[in-house]
Design an enzyme around this catalytic site. Structure first.
Site, short mmCIF file in Angstrom:
data_model
loop_
_atom_site.label_atom_id
_atom_site.label_comp_id
_atom_site.label_asym_id
_atom_site.label_seq_id
_atom_site.Cartn_x
_atom_site.Cartn_y
_atom_site.Cartn_z
N GLU A 1 -5.09 -8.72 -0.28
CA GLU A 1 -5.90 -8.37 0.90
C GLU A 1 -7.34 -8.25 0.45
O GLU A 1 -7.66 -7.40 -0.40
CB GLU A 1 -5.43 -7.06 1.54
N GLU B 1 0.84 -1.21 0.00
CA GLU B 1 0.00 0.00 0.00
C GLU B 1 0.87 1.25 0.00
O GLU B 1 0.72 2.15 0.84
CB GLU B 1 -0.97 -0.01 1.19
#
Ligand code: AHR
Length: 513
Positions: A305, A173
């Protein structure tokens, strides 16, 4: 009657077993307590890994485990987690609750966990706050089989032989907690860092995962691919083997009001499933951009995720992301895994967040107690798809729900044929009220040639299993088996295939021999 058509002759490709992967972060009670209790714990363990949890995870055949984060990865300095435990640094887990991280679970413990689970490794490196040297030395420490400073250090720490790193993530991220970078900046950083993720082995290569988009950030996907994919490199596909994608299902109206995991009504149930279905659109649209660069689909979209994200259980640490798990979560898992199966030409790996005690877990623990969640049951039923061949299927489905803007399809399915020629049908009924009569028409056969694609009756054995209940049904430490897999026997043969009735709010797996 609702028709499910299966063309067993039309094999679409392999469903990578890694689609059934998991994610474990140094977050709350996932690693510590959930998986690792330490060798001196009263809880039964092998080398610190709790036996009950390992046994439950082995049942679902975990294929790959991502570690150490998540946001934690871009603040993790791997040298803090090696060597004698008494000397390991104690630090603050700044992302997750500000608790003390004593680094007693580090690289050696992670590979021991993978060994006990019999799964592949997916190590996520630190690009956000770590150096190129640190990342490069970690790879050397884990994988180099020879004389080098890091290989010697590993041997001094008790592991002379290297481990195998199957996947290595270069940052996590990085558009957010991993450094708040813009796509051009990250892409250039990625090119530099990945250069030093060396392959020290002749017989395998580390699959490098580039940080991909958040949800529907298509610009990130395009810009990162422009810089990292199209410029050649060691392989035809440039510098990466996969691009990650993160998407969480949050039923509420934002991150401040995510909704309760257990206390919800039918409207919220359908809203949750509607939002979970969005995975299909974002996989297709990111996939279409990837197709422009990589028409042969050589790199994977790694959904590393995914899962539901609710408000934490009342009374628990808000930074620990502990939530219960109901039949609603089972349906989210079932529909999402059907989506991944159907897109398995592009989705090569996925990792549910997270394995134990965090977000949409397959296992919950409390001290020495453990429960398998309804999501565990879906992974247990769907394990048959791992490395099987996806075959063409189509299902008559219709939108349902209580609010037009949150309508969702009533039924979802995927079908595969495994190495023994057994056909696996997984079907989910999302309706809270309607049972559906399903008429399965099977044409062709995996073994027969394509020109004999006539409808055929089923002569071999059919076994079925079902997970069903009310939308809020869950397993607790007091009643751990409230939601569990049951035999599903009421399946009839027809001239064209099979017929059965799928009850409301349920997931069915049929194995057709
Ligand atoms: O899974 C919890 C967190 O969600 C991860 O650390 C991060 O990558 C994501 O935002």
């Amino acid at each position: 009657m609702t028709k499910l058509k299966i063309n067993a002759d039309h094999v679409l490709g392999k469903i990578n077993k890694e689609i059934y992967g998991h994610f474990s972060e140094h977050l709350g009670r996932c690693i510590y307590e959930g998986l690792y209790v330490g060798e001196d714990s009263q809880i039964e363990n092998v080398n610190g890994m709790r036996t009950d949890v390992i046994e439950a995870l082995k049942e679902i055949r975990v294929p790959v485990l991502r570690w150490p984060g998540g946001c934690f990865a871009d603040e993790y300095h791997w040298k803090d987690g090696i060597g004698p435990k008494a000397g390991r640094k104690k630090m603050i887990n700044t992302h997750w609750g500000g608790v003390v991280e004593d680094n007693s679970f580090g690289t050696h413990e992670y590979f021991e966990l993978c060994r006990q689970l019999g799964c592949e490794s997916y190590v996520n490196g630190n690009l956000g706050s770590g150096t190129v040297q640190e990342m490069s030395e970690w790879v050397e420490y884990m994988t180099f089989d020879g004389v080098s400073p890091m290989a010697v250090l590993r041997a001094e720490n008790g592991h002379a032989r290297p481990w195998r790193v199957h996947y290595f993530g270069v940052g996590n991220e990085n558009w957010g907690c991993g450094g708040n970078m813009n796509p051009d900046f990250y892409a250039n950083e990625y090119r530099r860092y990945q250069t030093y993720v060396r392959d020290y082995h002749q017989d395998y290569r580390i699959n490098k995962i580039c940080c991909g988009p958040n949800v529907d950030d298509y610009e990130w996907t395009r810009k990162v691919l422009e810089t990292c994919f199209a410029h050649g490199g060691r392989d035809q596909h440039g510098f990466m083997n996969g691009l990650s994608l993160h998407y969480y299902t949050v039923p509420g109206d934002g991150w401040q009001h995510k909704g309760s995991a257990t206390d919800f009504d039918a409207k919220e149930y359908y809203r949750t499933l509607h939002k979970a279905y969005y995975m299909d659109e974002i996989v297709r649209r990111h996939g279409a951009i990837m197709d422009e660069f990589d028409p042969k689909k050589e790199i994977g979209l790694m959904v590393d995720e995914w899962g539901t994200w609710y408000d934490v259980e009342p009374g628990t640490n808000p930074g620990f992301l502990y939530q219960q798990n109901t039949m609603r979560d089972a349906l989210v898992a079932a529909l999402t895994l059907n989506i991944f199966n159907k897109h398995s030409d592009r989705v090569k790996m996925a990792n549910i967040a997270q394995m134990v005690n965090v977000l949409q877990s397959v296992i919950l623990t409390d001290g020495a107690q453990m429960v398998k969640t309804p999501t565990w049951s879906v992974f247990r039923m769907y394990r048959a798809h791992q490395d099987a061949q996806l075959v063409e299927s189509s299902l008559e489905s219709a939108p349902i729900g209580l609010e037009t803007e949150y309508a969702v399809l009533n039924l979802t399915e995927s079908v595969s044929i495994d190495a023994d020629g057994v056909m696996h049908i997984t079907l989910a009924n999302l309706s809270l009220e309607e049972a559906y009569d399903i008429d399965v028409e099977i044409s062709g056969s995996a073994q027969e040639s394509a020109d004999s694609a006539n409808c055929r009756g089923i002569s071999g054995e059919i076994t079925g299993e079902i997970l069903t209940g009310s939308m809020t049904d869950k397993n607790t430490f007091e009643v751990p088996d409230a939601v569990k897999i049951a035999a599903f026997d009421d399946v009839k043969r027809t001239d064209a295939g099979l017929k059965f009735t799928i009850p409301a709010c349920s997931v069915v797996h049929l194995a057709v021999r």
